[in-house]
Design a protein around this motif. Structure first.
Motif, PDB file in Angstrom:
ATOM      1  N   TYR A  16       0.848  -1.179   0.000  1.00 12.86           N
ATOM      2  CA  TYR A  16       0.000   0.000   0.000  1.00 12.86           C
ATOM      3  C   TYR A  16       0.886   1.232   0.000  1.00 12.86           C
ATOM      4  O   TYR A  16       2.017   1.195   0.453  1.00 12.86           O
ATOM      5  CB  TYR A  16      -0.907   0.027   1.235  1.00 12.86           C
ATOM      6  N   GLY A  17       0.333   2.339  -0.463  1.00 14.10           N
ATOM      7  CA  GLY A  17       1.118   3.565  -0.506  1.00 14.10           C
ATOM      8  C   GLY A  17       1.415   4.115   0.870  1.00 14.10           C
ATOM      9  O   GLY A  17       2.451   4.715   1.100  1.00 14.10           O
ATOM     10  N   ALA A  18       0.508   3.894   1.804  1.00 15.06           N
ATOM     11  CA  ALA A  18       0.698   4.359   3.171  1.00 15.06           C
ATOM     12  C   ALA A  18       0.469   3.195   4.117  1.00 15.06           C
ATOM     13  O   ALA A  18       0.004   2.135   3.706  1.00 15.06           O
ATOM     14  CB  ALA A  18      -0.292   5.485   3.465  1.00 15.06           C
ATOM     15  N   THR A  19       0.818   3.376   5.366  1.00 12.13           N
ATOM     16  CA  THR A  19       0.571   2.312   6.338  1.00 12.13           C
ATOM     17  C   THR A  19      -0.927   2.180   6.551  1.00 12.13           C
ATOM     18  O   THR A  19      -1.586   3.119   6.988  1.00 12.13           O
ATOM     19  CB  THR A  19       1.256   2.635   7.677  1.00 12.13           C
ATOM     20  N   PRO A  20      -1.456   1.035   6.210  1.00 13.67           N
ATOM     21  CA  PRO A  20      -2.892   0.842   6.384  1.00 13.67           C
ATOM     22  C   PRO A  20      -3.221   0.348   7.789  1.00 13.67           C
ATOM     23  O   PRO A  20      -2.328   0.097   8.587  1.00 13.67           O
ATOM     24  CB  PRO A  20      -3.195  -0.240   5.353  1.00 13.67           C
ATOM     25  N   TYR A  21      -4.486   0.239   8.056  1.00 14.20           N
ATOM     26  CA  TYR A  21      -4.930  -0.466   9.257  1.00 14.20           C
ATOM     27  C   TYR A  21      -4.872  -1.964   8.941  1.00 14.20           C
ATOM     28  O   TYR A  21      -5.257  -2.379   7.844  1.00 14.20           O
ATOM     29  CB  TYR A  21      -6.349  -0.057   9.639  1.00 14.20           C
ATOM     30  N   LEU A  22      -4.439  -2.741   9.894  1.00 15.29           N
ATOM     31  CA  LEU A  22      -4.173  -4.156   9.658  1.00 15.29           C
ATOM     32  C   LEU A  22      -4.985  -5.027  10.598  1.00 15.29           C
ATOM     33  O   LEU A  22      -5.125  -4.689  11.783  1.00 15.29           O
ATOM     34  CB  LEU A  22      -2.675  -4.429   9.842  1.00 15.29           C
ATOM     35  N   PHE A  23      -5.491  -6.103  10.077  1.00 16.89           N
ATOM     36  CA  PHE A  23      -6.383  -6.975  10.836  1.00 16.89           C
ATOM     37  C   PHE A  23      -6.017  -8.436  10.563  1.00 16.89           C
ATOM     38  O   PHE A  23      -5.554  -8.794   9.486  1.00 16.89           O
ATOM     39  CB  PHE A  23      -7.851  -6.787  10.411  1.00 16.89           C
ATOM     40  N   TRP A  24      -6.293  -9.263  11.556  1.00 12.10           N
ATOM     41  CA  TRP A  24      -6.316 -10.700  11.356  1.00 12.10           C
ATOM     42  C   TRP A  24      -7.684 -11.229  11.796  1.00 12.10           C
ATOM     43  O   TRP A  24      -8.159 -10.925  12.898  1.00 12.10           O
ATOM     44  CB  TRP A  24      -5.234 -11.412  12.180  1.00 12.10           C
ATOM     45  N   TYR A  25      -8.293 -11.997  10.891  1.00 13.32           N
ATOM     46  CA  TYR A  25      -9.566 -12.645  11.177  1.00 13.32           C
ATOM     47  C   TYR A  25      -9.370 -14.160  11.149  1.00 13.32           C
ATOM     48  O   TYR A  25      -8.521 -14.683  10.422  1.00 13.32           O
ATOM     49  CB  TYR A  25     -10.612 -12.284  10.122  1.00 13.32           C
ATOM     50  N   VAL A  26     -10.217 -14.859  11.902  1.00  9.76           N
ATOM     51  CA  VAL A  26     -10.223 -16.308  11.873  1.00  9.76           C
ATOM     52  C   VAL A  26     -11.609 -16.798  11.478  1.00  9.76           C
ATOM     53  O   VAL A  26     -12.627 -16.202  11.867  1.00  9.76           O
ATOM     54  CB  VAL A  26      -9.805 -16.907  13.236  1.00  9.76           C
ATOM     55  N   GLN A  27     -11.632 -17.829  10.657  1.00 12.96           N
ATOM     56  CA  GLN A  27     -12.894 -18.420  10.224  1.00 12.96           C
ATOM     57  C   GLN A  27     -12.861 -19.911  10.545  1.00 12.96           C
ATOM     58  O   GLN A  27     -12.119 -20.667   9.913  1.00 12.96           O
ATOM     59  CB  GLN A  27     -13.122 -18.206   8.729  1.00 12.96           C
TER      60      GLN A  27
ATOM     61  N   PHE B 136      -7.330 -15.119   7.948  1.00 13.49           N
ATOM     62  CA  PHE B 136      -7.270 -14.098   6.910  1.00 13.49           C
ATOM     63  C   PHE B 136      -6.619 -12.835   7.455  1.00 13.49           C
ATOM     64  O   PHE B 136      -7.002 -12.323   8.506  1.00 13.49           O
ATOM     65  CB  PHE B 136      -8.673 -13.739   6.424  1.00 13.49           C
ATOM     66  N   CYS B 137      -5.667 -12.343   6.703  1.00 14.24           N
ATOM     67  CA  CYS B 137      -5.103 -11.031   6.951  1.00 14.24           C
ATOM     68  C   CYS B 137      -5.906 -10.032   6.115  1.00 14.24           C
ATOM     69  O   CYS B 137      -6.301 -10.341   4.983  1.00 14.24           O
ATOM     70  CB  CYS B 137      -3.631 -11.027   6.543  1.00 14.24           C
ATOM     71  N   ALA B 138      -6.155  -8.861   6.663  1.00  9.68           N
ATOM     72  CA  ALA B 138      -6.929  -7.858   5.935  1.00  9.68           C
ATOM     73  C   ALA B 138      -6.369  -6.480   6.214  1.00  9.68           C
ATOM     74  O   ALA B 138      -5.794  -6.227   7.266  1.00  9.68           O
ATOM     75  CB  ALA B 138      -8.405  -7.923   6.334  1.00  9.68           C
ATOM     76  N   VAL B 139      -6.546  -5.590   5.261  1.00  9.19           N
ATOM     77  CA  VAL B 139      -6.073  -4.220   5.421  1.00  9.19           C
ATOM     78  C   VAL B 139      -7.157  -3.238   5.003  1.00  9.19           C
ATOM     79  O   VAL B 139      -8.002  -3.550   4.168  1.00  9.19           O
ATOM     80  CB  VAL B 139      -4.790  -3.961   4.602  1.00  9.19           C
ATOM     81  N   ALA B 140      -7.108  -2.068   5.586  1.00 11.31           N
ATOM     82  CA  ALA B 140      -8.014  -0.984   5.227  1.00 11.31           C
ATOM     83  C   ALA B 140      -7.255   0.323   5.370  1.00 11.31           C
ATOM     84  O   ALA B 140      -6.378   0.453   6.217  1.00 11.31           O
ATOM     85  CB  ALA B 140      -9.245  -0.980   6.119  1.00 11.31           C
ATOM     86  N   LEU B 141      -7.610   1.282   4.548  1.00  8.19           N
ATOM     87  CA  LEU B 141      -7.060   2.615   4.702  1.00  8.19           C
ATOM     88  C   LEU B 141      -7.918   3.386   5.690  1.00  8.19           C
ATOM     89  O   LEU B 141      -9.114   3.125   5.826  1.00  8.19           O
ATOM     90  CB  LEU B 141      -7.004   3.327   3.346  1.00  8.19           C
ATOM     91  N   SER B 142      -7.316   4.361   6.336  1.00  7.70           N
ATOM     92  CA  SER B 142      -8.000   5.041   7.436  1.00  7.70           C
ATOM     93  C   SER B 142      -9.279   5.717   6.986  1.00  7.70           C
ATOM     94  O   SER B 142     -10.234   5.812   7.726  1.00  7.70           O
ATOM     95  CB  SER B 142      -7.066   6.063   8.076  1.00  7.70           C
ATOM     96  N   ASN B 143      -9.274   6.213   5.764  1.00  7.42           N
ATOM     97  CA  ASN B 143     -10.447   6.946   5.308  1.00  7.42           C
ATOM     98  C   ASN B 143     -11.293   6.134   4.333  1.00  7.42           C
ATOM     99  O   ASN B 143     -12.049   6.688   3.552  1.00  7.42           O
ATOM    100  CB  ASN B 143      -9.997   8.248   4.637  1.00  7.42           C
ATOM    101  N   ASP B 144     -11.133   4.846   4.357  1.00  6.76           N
ATOM    102  CA  ASP B 144     -11.792   4.002   3.378  1.00  6.76           C
ATOM    103  C   ASP B 144     -12.510   2.863   4.093  1.00  6.76           C
ATOM    104  O   ASP B 144     -11.995   2.290   5.047  1.00  6.76           O
ATOM    105  CB  ASP B 144     -10.758   3.452   2.401  1.00  6.76           C
ATOM    106  N   TYR B 145     -13.664   2.513   3.616  1.00  2.80           N
ATOM    107  CA  TYR B 145     -14.439   1.437   4.207  1.00  2.80           C
ATOM    108  C   TYR B 145     -13.998   0.067   3.710  1.00  2.80           C
ATOM    109  O   TYR B 145     -14.329  -0.932   4.279  1.00  2.80           O
ATOM    110  CB  TYR B 145     -15.918   1.627   3.857  1.00  2.80           C
ATOM    111  N   LYS B 146     -13.275   0.050   2.591  1.00  2.00           N
ATOM    112  CA  LYS B 146     -12.975  -1.230   1.961  1.00  2.00           C
ATOM    113  C   LYS B 146     -11.947  -2.012   2.749  1.00  2.00           C
ATOM    114  O   LYS B 146     -10.862  -1.517   3.051  1.00  2.00           O
ATOM    115  CB  LYS B 146     -12.468  -1.022   0.534  1.00  2.00           C
ATOM    116  N   LEU B 147     -12.310  -3.239   3.048  1.00  3.96           N
ATOM    117  CA  LEU B 147     -11.435  -4.165   3.739  1.00  3.96           C
ATOM    118  C   LEU B 147     -10.952  -5.158   2.691  1.00  3.96           C
ATOM    119  O   LEU B 147     -11.750  -5.900   2.118  1.00  3.96           O
ATOM    120  CB  LEU B 147     -12.217  -4.859   4.844  1.00  3.96           C
ATOM    121  N   SER B 148      -9.659  -5.139   2.407  1.00  2.46           N
ATOM    122  CA  SER B 148      -9.101  -6.051   1.413  1.00  2.46           C
ATOM    123  C   SER B 148      -8.492  -7.255   2.112  1.00  2.46           C
ATOM    124  O   SER B 148      -7.643  -7.098   2.995  1.00  2.46           O
ATOM    125  CB  SER B 148      -8.033  -5.341   0.578  1.00  2.46           C
TER     126      SER B 148
END
Lengths: 113, 115
Positions: A27-38, A90-102
């Protein structure tokens, strides 16, 4: 292009052994980072998240993750796995001003007795 | 707290039939997301609602898919007509707001099989 990579599709670990799951992002900037388990047949549950500050974050179920800016990584660890940790992660990322979780493609963890 | 509720949990239908998936978000959450999970494509965002208004539907695969959110406590995802390639697990998630700062809470999913 922005992307999230989980290099390991499947990991098998013995019960009681340590576990580390890798996650790299682009990503161009440091995103918000998440780990999810399913767990099988279930929805996704948040294990932990990183926004800023201490780069070692603690989560639920004994998991922790470390953010390394220089490596664009956010690896998940657990010192001693239990049979109930068998799941897809699952690892996921989001930008601070964005709703999209990739999401990354996921890593399936099998725990053997 | 009941969490995000989805129904049905499993749906088996024949090609060409209409399918409606339902979601009740967590009370007080203003943002709602529909995702599709397949082996080939992983988790994909289909549509995002904020305050009941569709903000981003760029992930909706084609015109056969439609989603509505008539009020803050209910949303539907409809496929008409359904095709075998629509077989997947569909998740609904909600969050307090659309900011990346807020955790998305996922429902248990609806496993759709189109024969």
């Amino acid at each position: 292009a922005q992307s999230v990579t989980q290099p390991d599709i499947h990991i098998t670990v013995s019960e009681g052994a340590s576990l580390e799951l890798r996650c790299n992002y682009s990503y161009g900037a440091t995103p918000y980072l998440f780990w999810y388990v399913q767990s099988p047949g279930q929805g996704l549950q948040l294990l932990l998240k990183y926004f800023s500050g201490d780069t070692l974050v603690q989560g639920i179920k004994g998991f922790e993750a470390e953010f390394k800016r220089s490596q664009s990584s956010f690896n998940l660890r657990k010192p001693s796995v239990h049979w109930s940790d068998a799941a897809e992660y699952f690892c996921a990322v989001a930008l601070s001003n964005d709703y999209k979780l990739s999401f990354g493609a996921g890593t399936t963890v099998t725990v053997r007795a | 707290d009941a969490g995000v509720i989805q129904s049905p949990r499993h749906e088996v239908t024949e090609m060409g039939q209409e399918v409606t998936l339902r979601c009740k978000p967590i009370s007080g959450h203003n943002s709602l997301f529909w995702y599709r999970q397949t082996m080939m494509r992983g988790l994909e965002l289909l549509i995002y609602f904020n305050n009941n208004v569709p903000i981003d539907d760029s992930g909706m695969p084609e015109d056969r898919f439609s989603a509505k959110m008539p009020n803050a406590s209910f949303s539907t995802l409809k496929i008409q007509p359904s095709e075998p390639r629509d077989s997947a697990v569909y998740f609904c998630a909600s969050s307090i707001s659309g900011s990346g700062l807020n955790e998305q809470f996922f429902g248990p999913g609806t496993r759709l099989t189109v024969l």
